[in-house]
Design a protein around this motif. Sequence first.
Motif, PDB file in Angstrom:
ATOM      1  N   PRO A 255      12.910 -16.696  11.250  1.00 15.24           N
ATOM      2  CA  PRO A 255      13.388 -15.974  10.344  1.00 15.24           C
ATOM      3  C   PRO A 255      12.512 -14.586  10.088  1.00 15.24           C
ATOM      4  CG  PRO A 255      12.552 -18.233   9.654  1.00 15.24           C
ATOM      5  CD  PRO A 255      12.260 -17.869  11.057  1.00 15.24           C
ATOM      6  N   ARG A 256      13.303 -13.735   9.784  1.00 17.65           N
ATOM      7  CA  ARG A 256      12.711 -12.287   9.658  1.00 17.65           C
ATOM      8  C   ARG A 256      11.896 -12.395   8.386  1.00 17.65           C
ATOM      9  NH1 ARG A 256      13.429  -7.673   6.752  1.00 17.65           N
ATOM     10  NH2 ARG A 256      13.809  -5.610   7.889  1.00 17.65           N
ATOM     11  N   ILE A 257      10.490 -12.031   8.786  1.00 14.26           N
ATOM     12  CA  ILE A 257       9.483 -11.863   7.667  1.00 14.26           C
ATOM     13  C   ILE A 257       9.568 -10.766   6.900  1.00 14.26           C
ATOM     14  CG2 ILE A 257       7.759 -12.981   9.240  1.00 14.26           C
ATOM     15  CD1 ILE A 257       6.539 -10.096   9.715  1.00 14.26           C
ATOM     16  N   ASP A 258       9.061 -10.730   5.733  1.00 20.27           N
ATOM     17  CA  ASP A 258       9.291  -9.719   4.631  1.00 20.27           C
ATOM     18  C   ASP A 258       8.485  -8.518   5.184  1.00 20.27           C
ATOM     19  OD1 ASP A 258       9.713  -8.332   2.423  1.00 20.27           O
ATOM     20  OD2 ASP A 258       8.641  -9.338   1.142  1.00 20.27           O
ATOM     21  N   THR A 259       9.358  -7.719   5.635  1.00 18.68           N
ATOM     22  CA  THR A 259       8.647  -6.386   6.460  1.00 18.68           C
ATOM     23  C   THR A 259       8.061  -5.337   5.206  1.00 18.68           C
ATOM     24  OG1 THR A 259      10.681  -4.988   6.719  1.00 18.68           O
ATOM     25  CG2 THR A 259      10.020  -6.466   8.500  1.00 18.68           C
ATOM     26  N   ALA A 260       8.697  -5.770   3.892  1.00 14.40           N
ATOM     27  CA  ALA A 260       8.364  -4.750   2.888  1.00 14.40           C
ATOM     28  C   ALA A 260       6.687  -4.613   2.714  1.00 14.40           C
ATOM     29  CB  ALA A 260       9.121  -4.828   1.562  1.00 14.40           C
ATOM     30  N   GLY A 261       6.253  -5.913   2.454  1.00 13.23           N
ATOM     31  CA  GLY A 261       4.887  -6.079   2.459  1.00 13.23           C
ATOM     32  C   GLY A 261       3.997  -5.630   3.536  1.00 13.23           C
ATOM     33  N   HIS A 262       4.344  -5.695   4.912  1.00  9.37           N
ATOM     34  CA  HIS A 262       3.772  -5.147   5.937  1.00  9.37           C
ATOM     35  C   HIS A 262       3.779  -3.684   5.670  1.00  9.37           C
ATOM     36  CE1 HIS A 262       3.668  -9.240   7.734  1.00  9.37           C
ATOM     37  NE2 HIS A 262       2.913  -8.541   8.708  1.00  9.37           N
ATOM     38  N   ASP A 263       4.889  -3.251   5.544  1.00 12.92           N
ATOM     39  CA  ASP A 263       5.041  -1.764   5.316  1.00 12.92           C
ATOM     40  C   ASP A 263       3.931  -1.039   4.520  1.00 12.92           C
ATOM     41  OD1 ASP A 263       6.832  -1.927   7.558  1.00 12.92           O
ATOM     42  OD2 ASP A 263       8.555  -1.553   6.292  1.00 12.92           O
ATOM     43  N   ASN A 264       3.997  -1.797   3.211  1.00 12.81           N
ATOM     44  CA  ASN A 264       3.111  -1.303   1.970  1.00 12.81           C
ATOM     45  C   ASN A 264       1.789  -1.364   2.364  1.00 12.81           C
ATOM     46  OD1 ASN A 264       5.803  -0.789   0.711  1.00 12.81           O
ATOM     47  ND2 ASN A 264       5.507  -2.791  -0.659  1.00 12.81           N
ATOM     48  N   LEU A 265       1.401  -2.493   3.246  1.00 14.62           N
ATOM     49  CA  LEU A 265      -0.117  -2.754   3.266  1.00 14.62           C
ATOM     50  C   LEU A 265      -0.567  -1.586   4.414  1.00 14.62           C
ATOM     51  CD1 LEU A 265      -2.685  -4.117   3.028  1.00 14.62           C
ATOM     52  CD2 LEU A 265      -1.946  -5.731   4.906  1.00 14.62           C
ATOM     53  N   LEU A 266       0.438  -1.344   5.382  1.00 16.93           N
ATOM     54  CA  LEU A 266       0.358  -0.030   6.238  1.00 16.93           C
ATOM     55  C   LEU A 266       0.191   1.335   5.737  1.00 16.93           C
ATOM     56  CD1 LEU A 266       0.110   0.814   9.302  1.00 16.93           C
ATOM     57  CD2 LEU A 266       2.708   0.842   9.166  1.00 16.93           C
ATOM     58  N   GLN A 267       0.956   1.436   4.562  1.00 20.40           N
ATOM     59  CA  GLN A 267       0.908   2.776   3.730  1.00 20.40           C
ATOM     60  C   GLN A 267      -0.586   2.718   2.995  1.00 20.40           C
ATOM     61  OE1 GLN A 267       2.938   5.168   4.000  1.00 20.40           O
ATOM     62  NE2 GLN A 267       4.405   3.903   5.186  1.00 20.40           N
ATOM     63  N   LEU A 268      -1.216   1.493   2.900  1.00 17.36           N
ATOM     64  CA  LEU A 268      -2.547   1.485   2.172  1.00 17.36           C
ATOM     65  C   LEU A 268      -3.537   1.865   3.052  1.00 17.36           C
ATOM     66  CD1 LEU A 268      -2.457  -1.358  -0.511  1.00 17.36           C
ATOM     67  CD2 LEU A 268      -2.439   0.910  -0.774  1.00 17.36           C
ATOM     68  N   VAL A 269      -3.424   1.125   4.452  1.00 19.50           N
ATOM     69  CA  VAL A 269      -4.251   1.725   5.268  1.00 19.50           C
ATOM     70  C   VAL A 269      -4.253   2.946   5.592  1.00 19.50           C
ATOM     71  CG1 VAL A 269      -4.781   1.298   7.673  1.00 19.50           C
ATOM     72  CG2 VAL A 269      -4.397  -0.687   6.168  1.00 19.50           C
ATOM     73  N   GLN A 270      -3.068   3.581   5.834  1.00 22.24           N
ATOM     74  CA  GLN A 270      -3.018   5.000   6.073  1.00 22.24           C
ATOM     75  C   GLN A 270      -3.625   6.045   4.887  1.00 22.24           C
ATOM     76  OE1 GLN A 270       1.094   5.813   6.981  1.00 22.24           O
ATOM     77  NE2 GLN A 270       0.919   4.883   8.951  1.00 22.24           N
ATOM     78  N   LEU A 271      -3.318   5.727   3.881  1.00 20.84           N
ATOM     79  CA  LEU A 271      -3.870   6.331   2.603  1.00 20.84           C
ATOM     80  C   LEU A 271      -5.415   6.250   2.432  1.00 20.84           C
ATOM     81  CD1 LEU A 271      -3.396   7.953  -0.038  1.00 20.84           C
ATOM     82  CD2 LEU A 271      -2.867   5.812  -1.233  1.00 20.84           C
TER      83      LEU A 271
ATOM     84  N   GLY B  21      -5.733  -7.540  -3.961  1.00 25.22           N
ATOM     85  CA  GLY B  21      -7.178  -7.502  -3.502  1.00 25.22           C
ATOM     86  C   GLY B  21      -7.389  -6.190  -2.864  1.00 25.22           C
ATOM     87  N   ALA B  22      -6.624  -5.789  -2.133  1.00 23.82           N
ATOM     88  CA  ALA B  22      -6.822  -4.583  -1.369  1.00 23.82           C
ATOM     89  C   ALA B  22      -7.295  -3.428  -2.201  1.00 23.82           C
ATOM     90  CB  ALA B  22      -5.888  -4.261  -0.319  1.00 23.82           C
TER      91      ALA B  22
ATOM     92  N   ALA C 273     -17.894   0.809   4.416  1.00 21.30           N
ATOM     93  CA  ALA C 273     -17.069  -0.512   3.653  1.00 21.30           C
ATOM     94  C   ALA C 273     -15.606  -0.271   3.807  1.00 21.30           C
ATOM     95  CB  ALA C 273     -17.697  -0.858   2.485  1.00 21.30           C
ATOM     96  N   LEU C 274     -15.261   1.023   3.610  1.00 16.99           N
ATOM     97  CA  LEU C 274     -13.873   1.217   3.740  1.00 16.99           C
ATOM     98  C   LEU C 274     -13.101   0.901   4.985  1.00 16.99           C
ATOM     99  CD1 LEU C 274     -13.512   4.159   1.044  1.00 16.99           C
ATOM    100  CD2 LEU C 274     -12.600   1.802   0.715  1.00 16.99           C
ATOM    101  N   VAL C 275     -13.819   1.458   6.018  1.00 15.32           N
ATOM    102  CA  VAL C 275     -13.608   1.391   7.344  1.00 15.32           C
ATOM    103  C   VAL C 275     -13.349  -0.004   7.704  1.00 15.32           C
ATOM    104  CG1 VAL C 275     -14.254   1.871   9.718  1.00 15.32           C
ATOM    105  CG2 VAL C 275     -14.371   3.701   7.919  1.00 15.32           C
ATOM    106  N   ALA C 276     -14.556  -0.714   7.254  1.00 14.10           N
ATOM    107  CA  ALA C 276     -14.364  -2.215   7.614  1.00 14.10           C
ATOM    108  C   ALA C 276     -13.163  -3.005   6.875  1.00 14.10           C
ATOM    109  CB  ALA C 276     -15.586  -3.073   7.176  1.00 14.10           C
ATOM    110  N   LEU C 277     -12.980  -2.647   5.742  1.00 15.50           N
ATOM    111  CA  LEU C 277     -11.674  -2.962   5.034  1.00 15.50           C
ATOM    112  C   LEU C 277     -10.168  -3.000   5.724  1.00 15.50           C
ATOM    113  CD1 LEU C 277     -10.231  -4.366   2.575  1.00 15.50           C
ATOM    114  CD2 LEU C 277     -10.637  -2.120   1.394  1.00 15.50           C
ATOM    115  N   ASN C 278     -10.349  -1.577   6.403  1.00 13.50           N
ATOM    116  CA  ASN C 278      -9.069  -1.202   7.052  1.00 13.50           C
ATOM    117  C   ASN C 278      -8.920  -2.078   8.255  1.00 13.50           C
ATOM    118  OD1 ASN C 278      -7.692   0.642   5.841  1.00 13.50           O
ATOM    119  ND2 ASN C 278      -8.101   2.487   6.798  1.00 13.50           N
ATOM    120  N   ALA C 279     -10.217  -2.513   8.890  1.00 21.46           N
ATOM    121  CA  ALA C 279     -10.097  -3.117   9.965  1.00 21.46           C
ATOM    122  C   ALA C 279      -9.681  -4.642   9.741  1.00 21.46           C
ATOM    123  CB  ALA C 279     -11.525  -3.386  10.437  1.00 21.46           C
ATOM    124  N   VAL C 280     -10.199  -5.091   8.365  1.00 20.06           N
ATOM    125  CA  VAL C 280      -9.452  -6.468   7.904  1.00 20.06           C
ATOM    126  C   VAL C 280      -8.110  -6.387   7.792  1.00 20.06           C
ATOM    127  CG1 VAL C 280      -9.491  -8.356   6.174  1.00 20.06           C
ATOM    128  CG2 VAL C 280     -11.624  -7.391   7.082  1.00 20.06           C
TER     129      VAL C 280
END
Length: 435
Positions: free
Chosen positions: A12-28, A87-88, A62-69
């Motif tokens: 099944p195709r996973i919900d990529t919107a959540g992945h994309d949004n978390l990726l945007q948070l990581v970049q921000l 949580g993020a 700590a923010l860098v560690a959060l990005n690693a997680v």
Amino acid sequence: MTPGLPLGARRPRIDTAGHDNLLQLVQLRWLAVAGQLVTILLTRFAFGITLPLIAMLGVLTALVALNAVSFVLLRRDRAITNAELFGALLLDVAALSAQLYLSGGATNPFVSLFLLQVVLGSVLLDRWSSWALVAATSVAFAVLTAVYRPITLPPTIDRSLFALHVQGMWVCFALVAVLLVMFVTRINGNLRAQDAYLADIRQQASEEDHIVRIGMLASGAAHELGTPLSSLSVILGDWRRTAAIARDPDLVRDVEDMQAEVQRCKAIVTGILLSSGDARGEESSATSVRVLMDRVVGEWSAARGFANARYADRFGADVPIASDVVLQQAVFNLLDNAAEVSPGAIAIDLWRIGDALTLTVRDEGPGFPAEQLAGLGKPYNSSKPDLGRGLGLFLVGNVARKLGGTLAAHNRPEGGAEVTLSLPLAAISLVGTDG
């Protein structure tokens, strides 16, 4: 093949919107780390304002560690939940609160960055968590009005505190505006992509329901036809043994031709009954790409009496796969369509492109009308007025989609059309592709 999945089944195709949004948070967050680091260093070494560097750099660590997680979560083959995004964002609010506490609290003009967190929460989160984030940022702002480490300006700065605050507010406004445009635009793109995916799923469900109805009708007709075909076979056998027919060679040949046609009809009916139900079921058998395609093309040419098919095998090293009636019928439909419009000659090419089996069928017919190409793979999409036409490529396209492949067509400049069926070997392979 993937263990635990039936042959040809797709994950099944996973919900990529959540992945994309978390990726945007990581970049921000990377932008936030870089921006805060530059601001801290400029404030300390360019303006000479004393700051608790160790503590503030610790927050950045700590923010860098959060990005690693966050990267670990992104690599997992599952959907990113609302709770994880919430949580993020809460951790981002905590990090911003810590930096503001260490640099003047609510008197720091960058306190307006809390609004960025609120906007992101309203876009990314469910309603309850969006309001929870509003409450968290409001409490943090209120606390920072009373509890913070004040900034001590050096005597070399002769500007008024209010002027510095206004300039800081302008920088903060420009930063928030740029980040909001960048981030919200990307988030809206993710949401539009998700909406398009859901619309595609609904369209597929509608088409598959149509296929189920066709399959039920075909299965019922096949059952009904079985009895008269068996009766015809018995009658023709009796005729052939009668003395009057046995003495006439012409009649014997006619009876033999009729028996052959009855057997062909019975084979078609059997194929319909075997292929009704699951697309890849008990009738799957072990074979290889080359053996399957050689056999299918040969059987099709013999059954249709078509001697003008030019078959070229350019697949390369053979691959063991599973074969069943539906997969073979899809190839039959492709060849039937080409032979119908181009009785003079058709060309069949078998390729391996990357990790995909690719079958190309070229004909010398008039080509596809533009509207038929635009609706390729839709039911009853045919240039012929006859009722019920246009299901061949529709069924082929559905088989390709079920196996994770594609069906494409275009008109050739020199005349005729070219239809390409591409199937990932991983979907039909017995042991997986070997690259």
